[in-house]
Design a protein around this motif. Structure first.
Motif, short mmCIF file in Angstrom:
data_model
loop_
_atom_site.label_atom_id
_atom_site.label_comp_id
_atom_site.label_asym_id
_atom_site.label_seq_id
_atom_site.Cartn_x
_atom_site.Cartn_y
_atom_site.Cartn_z
N LEU A 11 0.77 -1.27 0.06
CA LEU A 11 -0.08 0.17 -0.06
C LEU A 11 0.91 1.17 0.00
CD1 LEU A 11 -2.96 1.14 0.15
CD2 LEU A 11 -2.64 1.05 2.53
N SER A 12 1.97 1.36 0.85
CA SER A 12 2.99 2.28 0.88
C SER A 12 3.69 2.55 -0.53
CB SER A 12 3.85 2.16 2.01
OG SER A 12 4.69 3.15 1.97
N TYR A 13 4.05 1.32 -1.26
CA TYR A 13 4.60 1.66 -2.53
C TYR A 13 3.76 2.12 -3.66
CZ TYR A 13 7.40 0.13 -6.46
OH TYR A 13 8.13 -0.12 -7.55
N MET A 14 2.17 1.71 -3.37
CA MET A 14 1.26 2.41 -4.30
C MET A 14 0.99 3.82 -4.00
SD MET A 14 -1.48 -0.54 -4.78
CE MET A 14 -2.45 0.23 -6.11
N LEU A 15 1.00 4.29 -2.71
CA LEU A 15 0.99 5.53 -2.53
C LEU A 15 2.01 6.51 -3.12
CD1 LEU A 15 -0.38 5.45 1.47
CD2 LEU A 15 -1.48 6.41 -0.65
N GLN A 16 3.48 5.95 -2.95
CA GLN A 16 4.55 6.75 -3.61
C GLN A 16 4.26 6.84 -5.07
OE1 GLN A 16 8.32 4.59 -2.69
NE2 GLN A 16 7.42 4.42 -0.41
N GLY A 17 3.69 5.79 -5.71
CA GLY A 17 3.40 5.88 -7.08
C GLY A 17 2.27 6.74 -7.38
N ALA A 18 1.47 6.97 -6.55
CA ALA A 18 0.24 8.15 -6.82
C ALA A 18 0.76 9.13 -6.42
CB ALA A 18 -0.83 7.80 -5.58
N MET A 162 4.85 4.81 -17.59
CA MET A 162 5.38 3.36 -17.18
C MET A 162 6.48 2.79 -18.46
SD MET A 162 2.12 0.92 -17.26
CE MET A 162 3.09 -0.61 -17.43
N TRP A 163 5.97 3.17 -19.55
CA TRP A 163 6.73 2.60 -20.68
C TRP A 163 8.34 3.24 -20.75
CZ3 TRP A 163 4.85 -1.73 -22.61
CH2 TRP A 163 3.57 -1.84 -22.48
N ILE A 164 8.52 3.95 -20.37
CA ILE A 164 9.74 4.77 -20.11
C ILE A 164 10.33 4.58 -18.82
CG2 ILE A 164 9.53 6.42 -22.13
CD1 ILE A 164 9.20 8.61 -20.09
N GLY A 165 9.74 3.77 -17.78
CA GLY A 165 10.67 3.57 -16.50
C GLY A 165 10.34 4.21 -15.42
N VAL A 166 9.35 5.19 -15.69
CA VAL A 166 8.87 5.84 -14.51
C VAL A 166 7.87 5.02 -13.57
CG1 VAL A 166 7.96 8.18 -13.63
CG2 VAL A 166 9.18 8.24 -15.67
N ILE A 167 8.15 4.91 -12.40
CA ILE A 167 7.38 4.28 -11.52
C ILE A 167 6.27 4.97 -10.93
CG2 ILE A 167 7.49 2.35 -9.51
CD1 ILE A 167 10.06 1.95 -10.15
N GLU A 168 5.24 5.20 -11.58
CA GLU A 168 4.12 5.84 -11.01
C GLU A 168 3.06 4.82 -10.65
OE1 GLU A 168 0.94 5.28 -13.52
OE2 GLU A 168 2.55 3.91 -14.16
N LEU A 169 1.67 5.24 -10.52
CA LEU A 169 0.85 4.51 -9.51
C LEU A 169 0.43 3.13 -10.57
CD1 LEU A 169 -1.17 3.89 -7.55
CD2 LEU A 169 -2.75 5.51 -8.82
N LEU A 170 0.42 3.20 -11.75
CA LEU A 170 -0.02 1.80 -12.38
C LEU A 170 1.10 1.28 -12.75
CD1 LEU A 170 -2.26 0.48 -13.88
CD2 LEU A 170 -1.54 1.42 -16.00
N ARG A 171 2.38 1.30 -12.91
CA ARG A 171 3.71 0.81 -12.73
C ARG A 171 3.81 0.11 -11.41
NH1 ARG A 171 8.61 0.58 -16.03
NH2 ARG A 171 9.84 -1.35 -15.17
N ALA A 172 3.71 0.77 -10.52
CA ALA A 172 3.91 0.35 -9.23
C ALA A 172 2.91 -1.01 -8.93
CB ALA A 172 3.58 1.44 -7.75
N CYS A 188 -8.19 -2.96 -8.03
CA CYS A 188 -9.36 -2.09 -7.37
C CYS A 188 -8.79 -1.03 -6.57
CB CYS A 188 -10.05 -2.96 -6.67
SG CYS A 188 -11.33 -4.22 -7.67
N VAL A 189 -7.56 -1.36 -5.89
CA VAL A 189 -6.85 -0.32 -4.93
C VAL A 189 -6.41 0.74 -5.80
CG1 VAL A 189 -4.86 0.21 -3.39
CG2 VAL A 189 -6.37 -2.03 -3.26
N ALA A 190 -5.69 0.58 -6.98
CA ALA A 190 -5.31 1.45 -7.79
C ALA A 190 -6.57 2.31 -8.49
CB ALA A 190 -4.47 0.91 -8.80
N GLY A 191 -7.53 1.66 -8.89
CA GLY A 191 -8.74 2.50 -9.15
C GLY A 191 -9.25 3.35 -8.17
N LEU A 192 -9.36 2.86 -7.03
CA LEU A 192 -9.75 3.75 -5.78
C LEU A 192 -8.64 4.92 -5.74
CD1 LEU A 192 -11.72 4.20 -3.66
CD2 LEU A 192 -9.91 2.71 -1.92
#
Length: 216
Positions: A11-18, A162-172, A188-192
Motif C-alpha cells: 500500500l505504501s509503495y502504491m501511495l508513492q506511485g500515486a 510506465m513505458w519509459i521506466g517511471v514508476i507511477e501508480l499503474l507501474r507500481a 481495485c486499490v489502484a482504481g480507488l
C-alpha cells in the motif's frame, strides 16, 4: 475468510506511485498552461501568422502520447542528454498538454462577445486594457471547466510513462501484481486511488467556480 498477500508495504509503495502521478500531473499542467496561454493568445490575435504553430501543435494532438514518450526518450538516449525519465515524461506531457490548452484558451477568448470589446473601446480603454480587464477574465471563466477536464485527462494519461521506466501508480501496481498474483485486488486499490485524486481535483474546480459566482 478472505486471505491476501497484499501488505501495508504494498500500500505504501502504491501511495508513492500515486504521489509521483500527482507530481507529473502538476508539472505537465504548469508547463502546458503557461505555454497554452501564450500560444492561445497568439493564435487568437494573429491567426494567419501562427498557422505554422497550429500545424506544430496538431502533431502533438494527433500522435498517440505513448509514441511521443518512446520517441523523446529514445532521442534523449541518442543525444546523451542529462535528463532522467521523470524529466522527459514531464516535458513531453507538458507539451502535449499545451497543445490542448492552446485550443481551450483560444476558444474561451473567441467565446467572449465582441460587443463587450467594442463597448470598452468606446469608453476609452486601450486594446491592452480591454484584453487584460475584460476579455481575459471572462475567457478564464469560460475556459476553466475545460481546463479542469484536461487536468483529469492528463492525470490518467500519465500512466503511459510506465513505458519509459517511471514508476507511477499503474507501474507500481503492476509490480505488486507480478509479485503476489492478485490482479483484481491490486487494480481495485489502484482504481480507488485514481478516483480519489480525480475527485479532489474536480471538487477544487467546483469550489473555484462557485467562488467566482459569489463574487459576481
Amino acid at each position: 475468510m478472505f486471505d491476501t498477500s497484499f501488505s501495508t508495504n504494498d500500500l505504501s509503495y502504491m501511495l508513492q506511485g500515486a504521489w509521483l502521478t500527482l507530481q507529473l500531473t502538476f508539472w505537465a499542467m504548469l508547463i502546458g498552461t503557461a505555454f497554452g496561454i501564450v500560444f492561445g493568445l497568439l493564435r487568437t490575435m494573429y491567426p494567419k501568422r501562427t498557422i505554422p504553430l497550429g500545424w506544430f501543435l496538431d502533431i502533438f494532438r494527433s500522435v498517440p502520447l505513448l509514441i511521443q514518450f518512446v520517441l523523446f526518450n529514445s532521442f534523449k538516449s541518442i543525444a546523451n542528454l542529462p535528463y532522467d525519465a521523470f524529466q522527459v515524461a514531464a516535458v513531453v506531457l507538458g507539451v502535449y498538454t499545451a497543445a490542448f490548452c492552446t485550443e481551450i484558451v483560444r476558444s474561451g477568448i473567441l467565446s467572449v462577445p465582441e460587443g463587450l470589446s467594442k463597448a470598452s473601446r468606446s469608453l476609452g480603454m486601450t486594446q491592452k486594457q480591454t484584453l487584460l480587464y475584460i476579455v481575459l477574465p471572462l475567457a478564464t471563466r469560460i475556459s476553466f471547466p475545460g481546463w479542469v477536464s484536461l487536468a483529469l485527462s492528463v492525470m490518467k494519461d500519465s500512466a503511459l510513462v510506465m513505458w519509459i521506466g517511471v514508476i507511477e501508480l499503474l507501474r507500481a501496481s503492476q509490480s505488486i501484481i507480478t509479485r503476489i498474483q492478485e490482479p483484481l485486488l491490486v487494480l481495485c486499490v489502484a482504481g480507488l486511488f485514481y478516483y480519489v485524486m480525480s475527485l479532489v481535483i474536480a471538487r477544487v474546480g467546483v469550489k473555484f467556480e462557485r467562488r467566482w459566482q459569489i463574487n459576481d
